[in-house]
Design an enzyme around this catalytic site. Structure first.
Site, PDB file in Angstrom:
ATOM      1  CB  SER A 199       3.001  -4.446   6.260  1.00 57.88           C
ATOM      2  OG  SER A 199       2.411  -4.858   5.069  1.00 57.88           O
ATOM      3  CB  ALA A 200      -1.830  -1.637   5.006  1.00 50.70           C
ATOM      4  CB  THR A 237       1.998   8.861  -8.730  1.00 46.43           C
ATOM      5  OG1 THR A 237       2.626   9.603  -9.778  1.00 46.43           O
ATOM      6  CG2 THR A 237       0.628   9.447  -8.425  1.00 46.43           C
ATOM      7  CB  CYS A 319       7.956 -14.617   2.791  1.00 49.88           C
ATOM      8  SG  CYS A 319       6.956 -13.250   3.342  1.00 49.88           S
TER       9      CYS A 319
HETATM   10  N1  PLP Z   1       8.401  -8.182   8.164  1.00 52.18           N
HETATM   11  C1  PLP Z   1       7.688  -9.139   8.776  1.00 52.18           C
HETATM   12  C2  PLP Z   1       7.994  -9.472  10.200  1.00 52.18           C
HETATM   13  C3  PLP Z   1       6.681  -9.819   8.090  1.00 52.18           C
HETATM   14  O1  PLP Z   1       5.972 -10.766   8.713  1.00 52.18           O
HETATM   15  C4  PLP Z   1       6.431  -9.494   6.739  1.00 52.18           C
HETATM   16  C5  PLP Z   1       5.410 -10.223   5.952  1.00 52.18           C
HETATM   17  O2  PLP Z   1       5.091 -11.344   6.193  1.00 52.18           O
HETATM   18  C6  PLP Z   1       7.196  -8.477   6.148  1.00 52.18           C
HETATM   19  C7  PLP Z   1       8.173  -7.849   6.888  1.00 52.18           C
HETATM   20  C8  PLP Z   1       6.971  -8.084   4.723  1.00 52.18           C
HETATM   21  O3  PLP Z   1       5.865  -7.227   4.625  1.00 52.18           O
HETATM   22  P1  PLP Z   1       5.116  -7.025   3.234  1.00 52.18           P
HETATM   23  O4  PLP Z   1       4.403  -8.293   2.931  1.00 52.18           O
HETATM   24  O5  PLP Z   1       4.196  -5.887   3.474  1.00 52.18           O
HETATM   25  O6  PLP Z   1       6.164  -6.682   2.234  1.00 52.18           O
END
Ligand code: PLP
Length: 377
Positions: A199-200, A237, A319
């Site tokens: 992830s960026a 796109t 999250c």
């Molecule tokens: N995997 C891990 C270990 C993460 O820490 C996170 C985000 O906190 C993700 C996946 C999810 O990535 P994204 O926020 O780019 O969807």
């Protein structure tokens, strides 16, 4: 009031060079990269260059990279892509995976009655034992998932051992490297994994942009169907500015610089709060991460008080921080629920300094004292 940001594992400020690179693309390369005219070709070139830069950084072929909307989509692409291919199968995953893997596998196993999964727990300090993980695989295992580094504790997982064993047994392996990039060497030549997600926004790139690196010759049922972009692997796109922003962020943040400061922070905190418990300290951890519990204090309350004092910190993973559930990672480690609920995660950025350690510890102490005077919890 001065504000301090200590939540880099959740996300981090977009870098100025990323802003510039994206701005340039937004204004000049506005064509649809699938269009055949000059504007489309210009956007396509920008996209190809960004993909090539990512491929070079990771030491893979450009054709292996699929652009996605982030780590969540990359992970879901693999879980759903594999589980929708056959009627039956078995998945092995660690109990400390991100919900984008754990919940995706759970949901799909509910939908496809012929699929089962086994969850492997870590040791009491957050590391998965590679032999235990591999011994959970059966003849029927069609996917194994092990993250490179945990987002909450920072504990680095044995992905190299597990990838070798999976290769020998011909079991496809997904490695979630979202928390590894910028913190560990993520040259993929030395990691024998079939799928690796990134992830960026954890390295100063834009939010909502990620990639999945696929081993050549593998087929996943696509999650998004439509115009057939990304060689049919992910329709829609392409986010050209996002890809350019991701490429511009690569290699810019080096979190390993803060190892000494993170360790000093832990020593100093232990000196003033002797009953503090740090998680994952006995294992290799990502350099910027410190997760700990301050017994007797409620993590969410502590977090809110820290916020009022200008400090952005996390309790559990970002999250799930909106929810009151204790961290699934700490629970899997066998941490008692009361300790899990008293936990706080500090994740430092590269601009971290000794002075910041001092102000952070002073703030923690002050708030701890105040909360205890008010009745502890
Ligand atoms: N995997 C891990 C270990 C993460 O820490 C996170 C985000 O906190 C993700 C996946 C999810 O990535 P994204 O926020 O780019 O969807």
């Amino acid at each position: 009031m001065k504000q301090y940001y200590f939540d880099y594992n959740a996300t981090c400020p977009q870098l100025p060079e990323v802003n510039l690179a994206m701005q340039e693309v937004v204004t000049s390369a506005y064509g649809n990269p699938s269009s055949l005219h000059w504007a489309g070709r210009h956007a396509r070139r920008k996209l190809d260059d960004a993909r090539d830069a990512m491929a070079k950084f990771l030491d893979v072929a450009s054709s292996q990279i699929v652009l996605t909307s982030g780590g969540t989509e990359s992970n879901n692409m693999v879980i759903q892509g594999i589980m929708s291919q056959t009627q039956t199968g078995h998945v092995v995953l660690s109990a400390i995976e991100h919900p984008a893997i754990l919940q995706a596998a759970e949901q799909w196993a509910k939908r496809y009655a012929g699929w089962t999964y086994t969850i492997v727990k870590p040791d009491s300090d957050g590391r998965i034992d590679s032999e235990t993980f591999i011994s959970a695989c059966t003849e029927d295992t069609k996917l194994a998932c092990l993250m490179w580094a945990n987002n909450e504790t920072g504990v680095v997982q044995p992905v190299f051992e597990v990838s070798q064993a999976c290769r020998e047994r011909k079991i496809p392996l997904l490695v979630d490297a979202v928390q590894a990039i910028g913190k560990l060497d993520v040259n993929l030549k030395s990691l024998d994994a079939d799928f690796v997600s990134f992830s960026a926004h954890k390295i100063g790139g834009p939010r909502g942009v990620g990639i999945l690196v696929e081993r050549r010759g593998l087929h996943l049922e696509p999650l998004l169907i439509g115009g057939g972009q990304e060689r049919g692997r992910r329709s829609g796109t392409e986010n050209v500015a996002g890809a350019v922003g991701f490429a511009a962020a690569l290699g810019k943040l080096d979190y390993t610089k803060v190892t000494g400061l993170r360790n000093a922070f832990e020593e100093q905190l232990k000196a003033v709060i002797p009953d503090v418990r740090f998680f994952g300290q006995t294992h290799e951890r990502t350099a910027n991460t410190s997760m700990f519990c301050v017994p007797g204090l409620e993590g969410e309350t502590l977090l809110m008080q820290m916020d009022l004092a200008g400090f952005a910190v996390a309790s559990g993973s970002a999250c799930s921080s909106g929810k009151r559930d204790p961290s699934h990672v700490l629970m899997a480690m066998g941490v008692p629920e009361y300790q899990s609920r008293s936990s706080l995660r500090i994740s430092f950025g590269v601009e971290h300094t000794e002075e910041m350690n001092t102000v952070l510890i002073e703030a923690l102490l002050k708030i701890k004292k105040r909360l205890q005077q008010m009745g502890g919890r």
